[in-house]
Scaffold this motif. Structure first.
Motif, short mmCIF file in Angstrom:
data_model
loop_
_atom_site.label_atom_id
_atom_site.label_comp_id
_atom_site.label_asym_id
_atom_site.label_seq_id
_atom_site.Cartn_x
_atom_site.Cartn_y
_atom_site.Cartn_z
N HIS A 120 -0.26 -3.05 -8.73
CA HIS A 120 -2.21 -2.85 -9.42
C HIS A 120 -3.52 -3.45 -9.54
CE1 HIS A 120 -3.05 0.51 -6.08
NE2 HIS A 120 -1.50 0.61 -6.09
N THR B 273 -2.05 9.14 -8.63
CA THR B 273 -3.22 9.87 -8.62
C THR B 273 -2.47 11.49 -8.77
OG1 THR B 273 -4.36 9.82 -7.17
CG2 THR B 273 -4.55 11.66 -7.67
N GLN C 186 0.79 -1.41 -0.13
CA GLN C 186 0.40 0.27 -0.50
C GLN C 186 1.24 1.32 -0.17
OE1 GLN C 186 -3.61 0.16 -0.15
NE2 GLN C 186 -3.33 -1.88 -0.91
N THR D 16 -1.95 4.43 -4.27
CA THR D 16 -2.99 5.41 -4.99
C THR D 16 -2.73 6.88 -5.00
OG1 THR D 16 -4.61 3.50 -4.07
CG2 THR D 16 -5.61 5.47 -5.11
N GLN D 17 -2.76 7.49 -4.16
CA GLN D 17 -2.22 8.68 -4.47
C GLN D 17 -0.57 8.82 -5.78
OE1 GLN D 17 -0.92 10.59 -0.04
NE2 GLN D 17 -0.31 12.51 -1.16
N ASP E 181 0.85 6.52 -0.43
CA ASP E 181 -0.45 5.59 -0.47
C ASP E 181 0.11 5.34 -2.08
OD1 ASP E 181 -2.90 5.17 -1.39
OD2 ASP E 181 -2.81 3.84 0.57
#
Length: 148
Positions: free
Chosen positions: A123, A92, A3, A88-89, A86
């Motif tokens: 991912h 982004t 993560q 995911t960040q 993270d």
């Protein structure tokens, strides 16, 4: 599934001095089979120099790569992430800033780099990008790093 960026980043980074020539940086990229180097002074990240930067900001402009320094053609003040960011960040940020790599820094000092390929493997491990990122690079004829 990891993560945080520190779990998927490439920890070893190649750095050059701001006053190093673009040729020096390109030779380092070839020797280490990488597409970017960090431009740093006294351990502090100043910019990122990619093979694309060399092509578009030096070669395409007719600049002599033996005399122009890395700081003159690098991307200054790059978007960075911390090791605890993270993943995911990080994705982004890559989308928002249209970049393929993010330096991982702590207190301004580079620790590693996380690439779009690293994140794809994390991912979506079955994606084509993840497959390509896992593949071992082929050596181009005449690029034996021992000849540098």
């Amino acid at each position: 599934m990891a993560q945080q960026v520190k779990d998927v980043m490439t920890p070893a980074v190649a750095t050059v001095r701001p006053d190093a020539s673009v040729v020096e940086a390109a030779q380092l990229m070839r020797a280490q089979d990488i597409g970017d180097v960090f431009v740093a002074r006294d351990g502090e990240l100043l910019g990122v120099l990619t093979d694309r930067d060399i092509t578009l900001r030096a070669v395409a402009d007719g600049v002599d790569p033996l005399t122009v320094n890395c700081q003159a053609v690098c991307t200054p003040d790059p978007v960075t992430v911390g090791p605890d960011t993270d993943t995911t960040q990080a994705v982004t940020l890559m989308r928002r800033h249209a970049v393929r790599r993010l330096p991982v820094v702590d207190g301004g000092r580079p620790l590693g780099v996380v690439s779009i390929g690293d994140l794809a493997q994390e991912h979506d491990p079955d994606s084509a990008l993840a497959d390509i990122s896992r593949a071992a690079p082929d050596n181009w004829p005449g690029t034996d790093s021992s000849t540098i």
